[in-house]
Write a protein that holds these residues in place. Structure first.
Motif, PDB file in Angstrom:
ATOM      1  N   PHE A 116       0.812  -1.218   0.000  1.00  0.00           N
ATOM      2  CA  PHE A 116       0.000   0.000   0.000  1.00  0.00           C
ATOM      3  C   PHE A 116       0.846   1.269   0.000  1.00  0.00           C
ATOM      4  O   PHE A 116       0.305   2.370   0.142  1.00  0.00           O
ATOM      5  N   LYS A 136      -4.569   4.072   4.880  1.00  0.00           N
ATOM      6  CA  LYS A 136      -3.987   2.854   4.326  1.00  0.00           C
ATOM      7  C   LYS A 136      -3.681   1.832   5.419  1.00  0.00           C
ATOM      8  O   LYS A 136      -3.816   0.622   5.197  1.00  0.00           O
ATOM      9  N   LEU A 139      -6.844   0.075   6.093  1.00  0.00           N
ATOM     10  CA  LEU A 139      -7.093  -0.916   5.048  1.00  0.00           C
ATOM     11  C   LEU A 139      -6.277  -2.190   5.289  1.00  0.00           C
ATOM     12  O   LEU A 139      -6.768  -3.302   5.096  1.00  0.00           O
ATOM     13  N   PRO A 155     -14.595   2.655   0.577  1.00  0.00           N
ATOM     14  CA  PRO A 155     -13.153   2.496   0.781  1.00  0.00           C
ATOM     15  C   PRO A 155     -12.299   3.491   0.004  1.00  0.00           C
ATOM     16  O   PRO A 155     -11.153   3.755   0.387  1.00  0.00           O
ATOM     17  N   LEU A 167      -5.524   0.112  -3.923  1.00  0.00           N
ATOM     18  CA  LEU A 167      -6.631  -0.568  -3.255  1.00  0.00           C
ATOM     19  C   LEU A 167      -7.356  -1.499  -4.229  1.00  0.00           C
ATOM     20  O   LEU A 167      -7.703  -2.632  -3.871  1.00  0.00           O
TER      21      LEU A 167
END
Length: 299
Positions: A116, A136, A139, A155, A167
């Motif tokens: 990421f 991030k 996530l 998201p 993503l």
């Protein structure tokens, strides 16, 4: 497979969900779309057992168990991290809530941070990170235990195009390993790009449900893109043309009153000769969203 069958939810006099049904198969990405207040978050909260509802929600034919919930990755719309923890401490803490041992999760953190492009070290505290890097990290918390069901509430909100692509790559990778994925988004380009199916809610009811291409085709191929030396005024005189929009030099977008008008327009414009572009398409998801989400009559 996740199956949502005839669920309804009232909050006092507010009918938040009314007979909502859909399935999400393993290895499938579903987009849940609709205006704010349409019932998307209430649907997610029902699946996650955050609230009581009428109807049935099953995973592989059975009610979701505690072990099943450990295999769910959930990203809420309202982001929330503990600012005084380090990145490692935050990720491990949330993983432990999913019954994931720290010695299994810790070795994965560097790889996920690279995936990421998180700017920082695992030992950095959350409050030292930029807002984008905090997002991030959240996530990573959602995906690092490789859940079998992934629920992502908006998201892409706040992500720039580069990070949105990262993503998308992670979502597609989860699909390829067999996860069932649901995400909500107001950006129809994200839905159109990576979703296999979509469900649109309006006032708590399902108004569209199907594959992305299947939903678009329901509205007919009434959008026509062509490159021609005809003028916009000439094109507007053709039978079946509702409107003409210039989108570049000699490049036009026509809205048709009826998809059946396409062949006659092709014959008139080409006159048997080659033209660079003639592409008849259904409306985009963005156009469909604008008409359907608010209950506007079809054009």
């Amino acid at each position: 497979m996740l199956s949502v069958a005839h669920i309804s939810k009232h909050f006092g006099s507010l009918h938040a969900l009314n007979d909502v049904s859909f399935d999400v198969h393993d290895g499938e990405i579903m987009g849940l779309i609709g205006q704010n207040g349409a019932g998307k978050s209430t649907t997610f909260h029902s699946i996650l057992n955050f609230l009581k509802f009428d109807g049935a929600i099953t995973w592989n034919g059975q009610p979701l168990s505690a072990d099943d919930y450990n295999q769910i990755g959930y990203l809420p719309e309202e982001r929330s991290l503990m600012s005084k923890l380090t990145i490692t401490q935050q990720i491990v803490y949330l993983a432990r809530l999913k019954n994931q041992p720290a010695n299994v999760i810790k070795p994965k953190i560097n790889d996920w941070m690279q995936r990421f492009a998180v700017k920082g070290q695992p030992t950095d505290k959350i409050n030292k990170l930029s807002k984008g890097n905090q997002q991030k990290v959240q996530l990573i918390c959602t995906l690092i235990h490789e859940p079998q069901l992934i629920i992502l509430d908006e998201p892409f909100s706040g992500l720039d195009p580069v990070n949105a692509d990262l993503l998308k790559q992670a979502i597609v990778a989860a699909k390829q390993r067999g996860a069932a994925i649901i995400f909500s988004s107001h950006d129809m380009s994200n839905v159109e790009e990576i979703c296999d199916t979509l469900v649109m809610l309006r006032n708590g009811e399902v108004v569209l449900n199907g594959t992305v291409d299947g939903v678009r085709d329901q509205f007919g191929r009434t959008r026509l893109f062509l490159t021609t030396d005809w003028s916009a005024e000439q094109l507007s005189t053709l039978a079946g043309v509702d409107s003409v929009t210039a989108i570049g030099p000699n490049h036009y977008r026509l809205k048709l009153t009826n998809a059946d008008a396409g062949p006659a327009i092709f014959d008139a414009v080409t006159k048997g000769h080659y033209i660079q572009e003639f592409s008849q398409q259904p409306p985009t998801l963005d156009e469909i969203f604008r008409t359907e989400a608010g209950g506007v009559d079809h054009e």
